[in-house]
Design a protein around this motif. Structure first.
Motif, mmCIF file in Angstrom:
data_model
loop_
_atom_site.group_PDB
_atom_site.id
_atom_site.type_symbol
_atom_site.label_atom_id
_atom_site.label_comp_id
_atom_site.label_asym_id
_atom_site.label_seq_id
_atom_site.Cartn_x
_atom_site.Cartn_y
_atom_site.Cartn_z
ATOM 1 N N SER A 164 -1.907 -3.194 6.030
ATOM 2 C CA SER A 164 -0.521 -1.538 6.501
ATOM 3 C C SER A 164 -1.256 -1.059 7.455
ATOM 4 C CB SER A 164 -0.196 -0.998 5.533
ATOM 5 O OG SER A 164 -1.227 -0.206 4.828
ATOM 6 N N SER A 165 0.003 -0.747 8.625
ATOM 7 C CA SER A 165 -0.480 -0.071 10.092
ATOM 8 C C SER A 165 -0.487 2.233 9.167
ATOM 9 C CB SER A 165 0.634 -0.104 11.104
ATOM 10 O OG SER A 165 1.920 0.348 10.137
ATOM 11 N N PRO A 166 -1.132 2.565 9.816
ATOM 12 C CA PRO A 166 -1.615 3.851 9.248
ATOM 13 C C PRO A 166 -0.310 4.098 9.518
ATOM 14 C CG PRO A 166 -2.646 3.203 11.763
ATOM 15 C CD PRO A 166 -1.586 2.480 11.392
ATOM 16 N N LEU A 167 0.005 5.596 8.668
ATOM 17 C CA LEU A 167 1.916 6.441 8.328
ATOM 18 C C LEU A 167 1.773 7.195 9.815
ATOM 19 C CD1 LEU A 167 0.912 7.872 5.431
ATOM 20 C CD2 LEU A 167 2.346 6.197 5.512
ATOM 21 N N HIS A 179 -11.260 16.616 10.191
ATOM 22 C CA HIS A 179 -12.080 17.334 9.348
ATOM 23 C C HIS A 179 -12.276 15.703 7.814
ATOM 24 C CE1 HIS A 179 -13.226 20.889 11.342
ATOM 25 N NE2 HIS A 179 -12.106 21.318 10.648
ATOM 26 N N PHE A 180 -11.587 15.691 7.754
ATOM 27 C CA PHE A 180 -11.140 14.238 6.425
ATOM 28 C C PHE A 180 -10.585 13.036 7.406
ATOM 29 C CE2 PHE A 180 -10.790 18.764 5.823
ATOM 30 C CZ PHE A 180 -12.100 18.947 4.201
ATOM 31 N N GLY A 181 -10.363 12.624 7.943
ATOM 32 C CA GLY A 181 -10.582 11.295 8.548
ATOM 33 C C GLY A 181 -8.577 10.745 8.226
ATOM 34 N N LEU A 182 -7.830 11.413 8.208
ATOM 35 C CA LEU A 182 -6.644 10.964 7.486
ATOM 36 C C LEU A 182 -6.144 10.201 8.501
ATOM 37 C CD1 LEU A 182 -4.112 11.077 5.829
ATOM 38 C CD2 LEU A 182 -3.192 12.960 8.115
ATOM 39 N N ASP A 183 -5.935 8.847 8.746
ATOM 40 C CA ASP A 183 -5.615 7.566 9.259
ATOM 41 C C ASP A 183 -4.430 7.626 9.446
ATOM 42 O OD1 ASP A 183 -5.387 5.529 11.014
ATOM 43 O OD2 ASP A 183 -5.713 3.944 9.030
ATOM 44 N N ARG A 241 -1.193 4.403 1.144
ATOM 45 C CA ARG A 241 -1.763 5.171 2.009
ATOM 46 C C ARG A 241 -1.314 6.599 1.627
ATOM 47 N NH1 ARG A 241 1.835 2.194 6.742
ATOM 48 N NH2 ARG A 241 3.740 1.603 4.772
ATOM 49 N N LEU A 242 -0.099 6.573 0.808
ATOM 50 C CA LEU A 242 0.715 7.549 0.631
ATOM 51 C C LEU A 242 -0.577 8.614 -0.608
ATOM 52 C CD1 LEU A 242 4.243 7.705 -1.229
ATOM 53 C CD2 LEU A 242 3.885 9.041 1.065
ATOM 54 N N LYS A 243 -2.116 7.770 -0.977
ATOM 55 C CA LYS A 243 -2.600 7.756 -1.794
ATOM 56 C C LYS A 243 -3.577 8.956 -0.987
ATOM 57 C CE LYS A 243 -5.809 6.901 -5.433
ATOM 58 N NZ LYS A 243 -7.589 6.862 -5.047
ATOM 59 N N GLU A 244 -3.978 8.480 -0.024
ATOM 60 C CA GLU A 244 -4.527 8.655 0.885
ATOM 61 C C GLU A 244 -4.527 9.579 1.896
ATOM 62 O OE1 GLU A 244 -6.339 8.188 5.266
ATOM 63 O OE2 GLU A 244 -5.280 6.296 4.412
ATOM 64 N N LEU A 274 -4.682 15.766 2.392
ATOM 65 C CA LEU A 274 -3.986 17.159 2.988
ATOM 66 C C LEU A 274 -4.767 18.336 1.506
ATOM 67 C CD1 LEU A 274 -0.266 17.022 3.279
ATOM 68 C CD2 LEU A 274 -2.130 17.680 4.688
ATOM 69 N N ASP A 275 -4.825 18.268 0.476
ATOM 70 C CA ASP A 275 -5.142 18.474 -0.334
ATOM 71 C C ASP A 275 -7.301 19.194 0.357
ATOM 72 O OD1 ASP A 275 -3.851 18.586 -2.519
ATOM 73 O OD2 ASP A 275 -4.460 17.010 -3.763
#
Length: 292
Positions: free
Chosen positions: A2-5, A24-28, A206-209, A214-215
């Motif tokens: 799957s592609s990035p959000l 800082h936390f690699g959100l793709d 991707r939502l879980k990530e 975000l947390d």
């Protein structure tokens, strides 16, 4: 694979934890700014241009509460971003001597970013608080002007009489004399929610990530105040002093995933009274895909 959000957001101080989540936390994810706000993100979600939106509670609820909404509405509420209410400043032109307080705005022209946006919805909430609502009759003449810059221009050239926008985003323009403040109104609910397109579904990995990143971004924001302040006053349209003052007022959500159905129901009830949404639109239980 799957592609990035593609994540829509408003490029204001509230976006700082999202910036930290990616830095800082690699959100793709691809972050797409929407300076004209929540109403524009609703259009983009329905057009398949973004997958997720982080925007104003009342805007998201208004978008799903219309009786004539096409299809499934295009999105559902999946998370909570900010627990504190939003302070909407009420502004007019710097030289409008005929407008000194909210009382002077009855039956006037209000500038909004878009019909159905937060600035539109809160105009009706303001009218409700002032006792100006008459069933079947709009409390103001609503004029869409798209952006914050055009709203400021609109009150000064008298295209409109007033507009409403977040306090700290407006404050710089009070300080420099461009516009005049005549009052304020707080949302009677927590101010920011996260929605996802119905095309990706609430079980998308991707939502879980996103929730996890975000947390971590919120936690970093809380533990690194100086970095947050520097980012806000160097990368966004705020002074250092205003950034520090805003930090004292905002409360980001501890645990982004999911939304409170009762809170969404309260917003919907208020918007029903203001005739922003209709009974034939979605109910709160249908709006919230991931419940707390």
């Amino acid at each position: 694979m799957s592609s990035p959000l593609r994540i829509g957001f408003v490029p204001e101080h509230f976006s700082t934890p999202l910036h930290f989540a990616q830095k800082h936390f690699g959100l793709d994810a691809t972050l797409i700014p929407f300076p004209s706000g929540t109403g524009h993100m609703i259009t983009a979600l329905r057009a398949g241009e973004i997958d997720v939106g982080i925007g104003l509670t009342e805007g998201w609820v208004a978008g799903l509460g219309k009786g004539d909404m096409e299809g499934d509405g295009g999105y559902r509420i999946v998370g909570t971003y900010v627990d504190s209410p939003l302070c909407w400043a009420v502004s007019t032109g710097a030289q409008r001597n005929d407008i000194q307080s909210i009382a002077d705005l009855k039956d006037s022209k209000i500038g909004v970013s878009r019909i159905g946006s937060g600035s539109y919805v809160m105009g009706t909430v303001l009218a409700d608080q002032q006792g100006w609502l008459t069933p079947g009759t709009p409390p103001f003449t609503f004029t869409p002007l798209q952006t914050f810059a055009k709203l400021r221009e609109g009150v000064n050239d008298k295209t409109v009489d007033f507009f409403m926008w977040e306090h700290f985003t407006s404050k710089r323009y009070y300080d420099n004399g461009e516009i005049k403040r005549v009052g304020e109104i707080y949302t009677p609910w927590s101010s920011w929610l996260i929605v996802a397109s119905t095309s990706i579904g609430e079980t998308d990995s991707r939502l879980k990530e996103l929730f996890e990143s975000l947390d971590k971004g919120v936690k970093h924001f809380l533990e690194n105040e100086e970095e947050a302040v520097k980012y806000i006053y160097t990368s966004l349209d705020y002074s250092e002093e205003d950034a520090r003052e805003w930090l004292k007022t905002v409360k980001f959500t501890n645990g982004i995933r999911g939304a409170n159905e009762a809170l969404v129901g309260k917003v919907r009830d208020t918007l029903l009274k203001a005739e922003v949404v209709e009974e034939s639109g979605l109910g709160a239980e249908q709006m919230v895909a991931i419940k707390r």
